[in-house]
Design a protein around this motif. Structure first.
Motif, PDB file in Angstrom:
ATOM      1  N   TYR A 166       2.446  -5.813 -16.773  1.00 40.28           N
ATOM      2  CA  TYR A 166       1.833  -4.521 -15.938  1.00 40.28           C
ATOM      3  C   TYR A 166       2.834  -3.696 -15.332  1.00 40.28           C
ATOM      4  CZ  TYR A 166      -2.985  -6.701 -16.596  1.00 40.28           C
ATOM      5  OH  TYR A 166      -4.179  -7.069 -17.031  1.00 40.28           O
ATOM      6  N   ALA A 167       3.883  -4.618 -14.784  1.00 41.83           N
ATOM      7  CA  ALA A 167       5.020  -3.972 -14.068  1.00 41.83           C
ATOM      8  C   ALA A 167       5.589  -2.664 -15.282  1.00 41.83           C
ATOM      9  CB  ALA A 167       5.988  -4.943 -13.562  1.00 41.83           C
TER      10      ALA A 167
ATOM     11  N   THR B 248      -6.316 -10.296  -8.380  1.00 37.15           N
ATOM     12  CA  THR B 248      -7.528 -10.532  -9.648  1.00 37.15           C
ATOM     13  C   THR B 248      -8.413  -9.630  -9.614  1.00 37.15           C
ATOM     14  OG1 THR B 248      -8.668 -11.618  -7.560  1.00 37.15           O
ATOM     15  CG2 THR B 248      -7.146 -12.924  -8.624  1.00 37.15           C
ATOM     16  N   GLY B 249      -9.456 -10.075 -10.301  1.00 37.55           N
ATOM     17  CA  GLY B 249     -10.464  -9.071 -10.753  1.00 37.55           C
ATOM     18  C   GLY B 249     -10.566  -8.339 -12.250  1.00 37.55           C
ATOM     19  N   THR B 250     -10.960  -7.109 -12.235  1.00 31.16           N
ATOM     20  CA  THR B 250     -10.892  -6.486 -13.298  1.00 31.16           C
ATOM     21  C   THR B 250      -9.502  -5.858 -13.737  1.00 31.16           C
ATOM     22  OG1 THR B 250     -11.461  -4.372 -12.645  1.00 31.16           O
ATOM     23  CG2 THR B 250     -13.257  -5.754 -12.972  1.00 31.16           C
ATOM     24  N   GLU B 251      -9.551  -5.497 -15.018  1.00 31.28           N
ATOM     25  CA  GLU B 251      -8.215  -5.002 -15.425  1.00 31.28           C
ATOM     26  C   GLU B 251      -7.658  -3.664 -14.663  1.00 31.28           C
ATOM     27  OE1 GLU B 251      -5.844  -5.955 -18.148  1.00 31.28           O
ATOM     28  OE2 GLU B 251      -7.126  -7.591 -17.759  1.00 31.28           O
ATOM     29  N   ALA B 252      -8.736  -2.726 -14.223  1.00 27.56           N
ATOM     30  CA  ALA B 252      -8.489  -1.686 -13.430  1.00 27.56           C
ATOM     31  C   ALA B 252      -8.035  -2.133 -11.974  1.00 27.56           C
ATOM     32  CB  ALA B 252      -9.672  -0.762 -13.309  1.00 27.56           C
ATOM     33  N   GLU B 253      -8.541  -3.381 -11.433  1.00 30.25           N
ATOM     34  CA  GLU B 253      -8.142  -3.690 -10.166  1.00 30.25           C
ATOM     35  C   GLU B 253      -6.775  -4.176 -10.197  1.00 30.25           C
ATOM     36  OE1 GLU B 253     -12.641  -4.836  -8.479  1.00 30.25           O
ATOM     37  OE2 GLU B 253     -11.563  -6.431  -9.870  1.00 30.25           O
ATOM     38  N   LYS B 254      -6.409  -4.872 -11.180  1.00 27.03           N
ATOM     39  CA  LYS B 254      -5.111  -5.558 -11.505  1.00 27.03           C
ATOM     40  C   LYS B 254      -4.342  -4.161 -11.640  1.00 27.03           C
ATOM     41  CE  LYS B 254      -6.463  -9.749 -13.564  1.00 27.03           C
ATOM     42  NZ  LYS B 254      -6.266 -10.561 -14.881  1.00 27.03           N
ATOM     43  N   ARG B 255      -4.297  -3.333 -12.233  1.00 30.59           N
ATOM     44  CA  ARG B 255      -3.633  -2.073 -12.294  1.00 30.59           C
ATOM     45  C   ARG B 255      -3.438  -1.348 -11.073  1.00 30.59           C
ATOM     46  NH1 ARG B 255      -5.452  -2.505 -17.584  1.00 30.59           N
ATOM     47  NH2 ARG B 255      -3.733  -2.385 -19.288  1.00 30.59           N
ATOM     48  N   LEU B 256      -4.395  -1.276 -10.306  1.00 30.15           N
ATOM     49  CA  LEU B 256      -4.363  -0.583  -8.964  1.00 30.15           C
ATOM     50  C   LEU B 256      -3.357  -1.327  -8.249  1.00 30.15           C
ATOM     51  CD1 LEU B 256      -5.542   1.274  -7.033  1.00 30.15           C
ATOM     52  CD2 LEU B 256      -7.257  -0.119  -6.469  1.00 30.15           C
ATOM     53  N   ALA B 257      -3.362  -2.823  -8.132  1.00 27.24           N
ATOM     54  CA  ALA B 257      -2.391  -3.554  -7.181  1.00 27.24           C
ATOM     55  C   ALA B 257      -0.990  -3.115  -7.485  1.00 27.24           C
ATOM     56  CB  ALA B 257      -2.764  -4.959  -7.379  1.00 27.24           C
ATOM     57  N   PHE B 258      -0.716  -3.117  -8.958  1.00 30.43           N
ATOM     58  CA  PHE B 258       0.479  -2.830  -9.344  1.00 30.43           C
ATOM     59  C   PHE B 258       1.022  -1.287  -8.865  1.00 30.43           C
ATOM     60  CE2 PHE B 258       0.417  -6.529 -11.549  1.00 30.43           C
ATOM     61  CZ  PHE B 258       1.606  -6.972 -11.670  1.00 30.43           C
TER      62      PHE B 258
ATOM     63  N   VAL C 121      17.886   0.981   7.517  1.00 28.30           N
ATOM     64  CA  VAL C 121      17.356   0.107   6.528  1.00 28.30           C
ATOM     65  C   VAL C 121      16.221  -0.825   6.860  1.00 28.30           C
ATOM     66  CG1 VAL C 121      19.257   0.348   4.829  1.00 28.30           C
ATOM     67  CG2 VAL C 121      18.973  -1.768   6.334  1.00 28.30           C
ATOM     68  N   ASP C 122      16.482  -1.471   8.138  1.00 26.29           N
ATOM     69  CA  ASP C 122      15.410  -2.259   8.797  1.00 26.29           C
ATOM     70  C   ASP C 122      14.039  -1.355   8.871  1.00 26.29           C
ATOM     71  OD1 ASP C 122      16.946  -4.631   8.812  1.00 26.29           O
ATOM     72  OD2 ASP C 122      17.396  -4.346  10.856  1.00 26.29           O
ATOM     73  N   ASP C 123      14.288  -0.278   9.561  1.00 25.58           N
ATOM     74  CA  ASP C 123      13.095   0.741   9.610  1.00 25.58           C
ATOM     75  C   ASP C 123      12.382   1.140   8.408  1.00 25.58           C
ATOM     76  OD1 ASP C 123      13.688   0.817  12.431  1.00 25.58           O
ATOM     77  OD2 ASP C 123      14.751   2.763  12.436  1.00 25.58           O
ATOM     78  N   ILE C 124      13.082   1.292   7.431  1.00 22.37           N
ATOM     79  CA  ILE C 124      12.505   1.553   6.063  1.00 22.37           C
ATOM     80  C   ILE C 124      11.481   0.460   5.600  1.00 22.37           C
ATOM     81  CG2 ILE C 124      12.836   1.818   3.499  1.00 22.37           C
ATOM     82  CD1 ILE C 124      15.352   3.341   4.398  1.00 22.37           C
ATOM     83  N   GLY C 125      12.168  -0.831   5.906  1.00 24.64           N
ATOM     84  CA  GLY C 125      11.104  -2.137   5.629  1.00 24.64           C
ATOM     85  C   GLY C 125      10.025  -2.336   6.489  1.00 24.64           C
ATOM     86  N   ARG C 126       9.750  -1.440   7.839  1.00 28.73           N
ATOM     87  CA  ARG C 126       8.753  -1.616   8.631  1.00 28.73           C
ATOM     88  C   ARG C 126       7.722  -0.366   8.139  1.00 28.73           C
ATOM     89  NH1 ARG C 126      12.655  -1.313  12.615  1.00 28.73           N
ATOM     90  NH2 ARG C 126      13.329  -3.545  13.258  1.00 28.73           N
ATOM     91  N   THR C 127       8.054   0.409   7.117  1.00 26.44           N
ATOM     92  CA  THR C 127       7.059   1.498   6.496  1.00 26.44           C
ATOM     93  C   THR C 127       5.809   0.838   6.202  1.00 26.44           C
ATOM     94  OG1 THR C 127       8.155   1.628   4.321  1.00 26.44           O
ATOM     95  CG2 THR C 127       8.783   3.340   6.304  1.00 26.44           C
ATOM     96  N   SER C 128       4.770   1.876   6.071  1.00 28.09           N
ATOM     97  CA  SER C 128       3.608   1.246   5.607  1.00 28.09           C
ATOM     98  C   SER C 128       3.729   0.758   4.119  1.00 28.09           C
ATOM     99  CB  SER C 128       2.429   2.512   5.500  1.00 28.09           C
ATOM    100  OG  SER C 128       1.447   2.178   5.091  1.00 28.09           O
ATOM    101  N   GLU C 129       2.549  -0.438   3.956  1.00 27.26           N
ATOM    102  CA  GLU C 129       2.722  -0.772   2.360  1.00 27.26           C
ATOM    103  C   GLU C 129       1.853  -0.087   1.519  1.00 27.26           C
ATOM    104  OE1 GLU C 129       1.606  -4.957   3.128  1.00 27.26           O
ATOM    105  OE2 GLU C 129       3.420  -5.542   4.056  1.00 27.26           O
ATOM    106  N   THR C 130       1.043   0.862   2.060  1.00 30.19           N
ATOM    107  CA  THR C 130      -0.023   1.571   1.356  1.00 30.19           C
ATOM    108  C   THR C 130       0.689   3.001   0.634  1.00 30.19           C
ATOM    109  OG1 THR C 130      -0.810   2.972   2.985  1.00 30.19           O
ATOM    110  CG2 THR C 130      -1.805   0.733   2.639  1.00 30.19           C
ATOM    111  N   VAL C 131       0.152   3.319  -0.386  1.00 27.97           N
ATOM    112  CA  VAL C 131       0.855   4.627  -0.962  1.00 27.97           C
ATOM    113  C   VAL C 131       0.456   5.903  -0.291  1.00 27.97           C
ATOM    114  CG1 VAL C 131       0.789   5.780  -3.069  1.00 27.97           C
ATOM    115  CG2 VAL C 131       0.633   3.523  -3.049  1.00 27.97           C
TER     116      VAL C 131
END
Length: 279
Positions: free
Chosen positions: A161-162, A228-238, A269-279
């Motif tokens: 998937y990656a 986990t879940g459907t193929e679409a859900e797995k691709r969404l996680a990636f 670089v520490d601040d960059i690591g604190r940025t939101s995990e969402t797109v």
């Protein structure tokens, strides 16, 4: 000063209390839950609580709450105070005696701005998150950086998937492969300027110090491989992990490396690591 120093040295003299402190240093500036600390170090919850209380009481670590979780963080000022107070106490201010002439990790870099910087991204399996980081940095700023990735326990193959996600974004995947962190720790390893851990498991491991004192930071992201879940859900996680990593790589590549001293660069670089995990 003397009583505080002796109290802190006494607390750190216990192997498991020192192990907790070293874990929090590796995770700095992260806040880590008591449960995760106990799990990583193989301690009973009650035992970890006693050790954390002792470290907190003498000021070596900070404590906060998030909901029902108790979180702990290294107290950088206190750690620096232990080192400076110890030297002042034993040397009585005589610079000819001590501290030893150690390289200053915060000295301003004299590197020419056109230097190509070597960057290593580490996770446990080296199959998705660290591979994303390596491929994105090479694609976005390959003229300024040489990007690598490795795993503490690398899988034999990259996650399909990656690879699919990278190809869909027009990124070359032909030179990507899973690598062991040992490739970057021997005498023939490339000198590293930056080392980033992108998963909590890799950040928690007590690895040998890197030669040359590269700048390091923790950019932890959720593992899309566990989706986990459907193929679409797995691709969404990636897709979400790719997007979050892409944002961090773009922010890192935009830093004016030739004009920042090490202390400023570390904060960035520490601040960059604190940025939101969402797109």
């Amino acid at each position: 000063m003397e009583s505080t120093l002796l109290d802190r040295l006494s607390v750190l003299s216990h192997p498991q209390r020192m192990a907790i402190f070293r874990l929090l240093v590796r995770r700095c500036p992260d806040q880590v839950s008591a449960g995760e600390i106990a799990h990583v170090l193989g301690l009973k919850a009650s035992t970890a609580s006693v050790y954390l209380s002792a470290l907190h009481k003498c000021g070596l670590i900070l404590q906060s709450r998030r909901g029902t979780s108790v979180l702990y963080q290294m107290n950088l000022d206190a750690a620096q105070s232990v080192v400076s107070d110890l030297f002042l106490d034993c040397c009585r201010g005589r610079p000819d005696l001590c501290p030893p002439n150690l390289p200053d990790p915060f000295a301003r870099s004299q590197t020419m701005p056109d230097k190509t910087f070597n960057v290593l991204f580490i996770c446990t399996g080296n199959s998705a998150r660290s591979v994303f980081a390596e491929a994105i940095l090479r694609h976005e700023a390959g003229d300024r950086f040489t990007a690598y990735s490795a795993g503490t326990q690398p899988r034999s193959e990259l996650n399909p998937y990656a690879i699919e996600m990278l190809k869909s974004r027009g990124i070359n995947t032909s030179i990507l492969r899973a690598k062991n962190i040992a490739e970057f720790q021997g005498p023939d390893a490339p000198p590293l300027d930056f080392v980033f851990t992108v998963c909590d498991l890799a950040a928690n491991e007590d690895c040998p110090a890197w030669t040359g004192q590269p700048i390091s930071a923790h950019w932890g992201l959720p593992d899309p491989v566990k989706a986990t879940g459907t193929e679409a859900e797995k691709r969404l996680a990636f897709q979400q992990t790719y997007g979050a990593m892409h944002n961090r790589i773009k922010a890192f590549a935009a830093l004016p490396l030739g004009t920042l001293d090490r202390a400023s660069l570390q904060r960035h670089v520490d601040d960059i690591g604190r940025t939101s995990e969402t797109v």
